[in-house]
Design an enzyme around this catalytic site. Structure first.
Site, short mmCIF file in Angstrom:
data_model
loop_
_atom_site.label_atom_id
_atom_site.label_comp_id
_atom_site.label_asym_id
_atom_site.label_seq_id
_atom_site.Cartn_x
_atom_site.Cartn_y
_atom_site.Cartn_z
N LEU A 1 7.60 3.07 -12.61
CA LEU A 1 6.24 2.79 -11.56
C LEU A 1 5.28 1.95 -12.44
CD1 LEU A 1 5.62 6.67 -11.00
CD2 LEU A 1 6.54 4.90 -9.48
N ASP A 2 4.68 1.12 -11.67
CA ASP A 2 3.53 0.30 -12.05
C ASP A 2 2.70 1.17 -12.85
OD1 ASP A 2 4.70 -1.98 -10.64
OD2 ASP A 2 3.29 -1.52 -9.08
N GLN A 3 2.00 0.34 -13.85
CA GLN A 3 1.07 1.26 -14.85
C GLN A 3 0.08 2.01 -14.13
OE1 GLN A 3 -0.99 -1.41 -17.44
NE2 GLN A 3 -1.93 0.27 -18.72
N ARG B 1 2.98 -2.50 -2.65
CA ARG B 1 1.68 -3.29 -2.99
C ARG B 1 1.89 -4.56 -2.07
NH1 ARG B 1 0.87 -3.07 -9.31
NH2 ARG B 1 -1.05 -4.14 -8.53
N THR C 1 -0.04 3.28 -10.95
CA THR C 1 0.52 4.02 -10.03
C THR C 1 1.02 5.34 -10.71
OG1 THR C 1 1.62 2.16 -8.62
CG2 THR C 1 2.50 4.61 -8.44
#
Length: 277
Positions: free
Chosen positions: A119-121, A220, A123
């Site tokens: 997961l993105d930082q 995104r 998120t």
């Protein structure tokens, strides 16, 4: 335990009816620990008003890693965690210790901990890690074959048109680590996101999104492409951030266990601000 509210009530009273042998202090602690979900949002007050037809769910008691990061499930093969926003999944050139991967390696010092997806930082939500090479290989193949099911919630600027459907494009990452749509299929990788509008406000909309593929920054970029950037996502077109975070949360993960083959479904309680639009 899960039930449907049959008449107007408050949360503490309803919990008392379902757990008659528990003290009010115990029931209040359930709420304080974030274990009680009304609809899809975590209840923050024991006096939360309940309306007829609402769903109430009490989650199992959680274990915690450093920094109160929730460990939802673990056995000899896998660990399921609920990553808070702001925490990296794996190490970068700039940060090695404060990552989800590092927390799990310290928690399971005798295991080999492998990230399977990311997961993105900024998120939040569900991640699975493998605790041995066999589980890693199995889960990597599962993700490559798109078998795990992942669902997200996002608060976006504006309203998508149509209100539900599919976004499909080819994505590539440029030299500045920005992911972009491309018409060149040899240059990009296919990305498919299914979406539907759950709630509309004056300024924002709440979307439920299901990943068919799992490309970097996929949701995104697709939201930006559709003209409804994720709130708080300056990198991909957002101009508003009243919630002071990226409003993207991975709330559901279904996968097959690497040893038993059994389908396992995990849910993360959705932060209350997602429903406050």
């Amino acid at each position: 335990m899960e039930w449907t509210v049959e008449e107007e009530d408050n949360l503490l009273s309803s919990l008392g009816k379902k757990y008659p042998d528990s003290s009010k202090a115990t029931l209040r602690k359930m709420v304080a620990e974030g274990r009680v979900v009304v609809g899809r949002a975590v209840a923050t007050s024991p006096l939360h008003p309940l309306m007829r037809g609402q769903k109430v769910k009490v989650l199992a008691k959680k274990s915690f890693l450093e920094g109160d990061v929730k460990l939802l499930y673990s056995d000899k093969d896998i660990a399921i965690v609920d990553k808070p926003y702001g925490l990296l999944t794996v190490a970068t050139d700039f940060q090695a210790d404060k990552t989800m991967h590092a927390l799990l390696k310290r928690h399971f010092p005798k295991a080999r901990v492998f990230p399977v997806h990311r997961l993105d930082q900024d998120t939040s939500g569900l991640l699975v890690f493998a605790l041995n090479e066999g589980a890693r290989d199995f889960l990597k193949e599962e993700f490559e074959k798109r078998r795990p099911k992942r669902r997200y919630l996002a608060v976006v600027e504006g309203q998508p048109d149509p209100s539900e459907g599919e976004w499909r494009s080819y994505l590539r990452e440029d030299a500045n680590y920005v992911v972009k749509n491309t018409s060149d299929q040899t240059e990009g990788k296919l990305a498919v996101t299914h979406y539907k509008t759950v709630k509309r406000g004056r300024t924002f909309s709440l979307l439920e999104l299901k990943l068919e593929t799992g490309r970097k920054n996929q949701i995104r970029v697709h939201c930006q492409m559709a003209g409804v950037p994720v709130v708080g996502d300056k990198k991909y077109g957002s101009t508003k951030n009243p919630f002071h975070r990226l409003m993207l949360h991975a709330f559901e993960l279904t996968l097959n266990h690497p040893k038993t083959g059994k389908s396992m479904k995990f849910e993360s309680a959705v932060p209350e601000e997602f429903y406050s639009i």
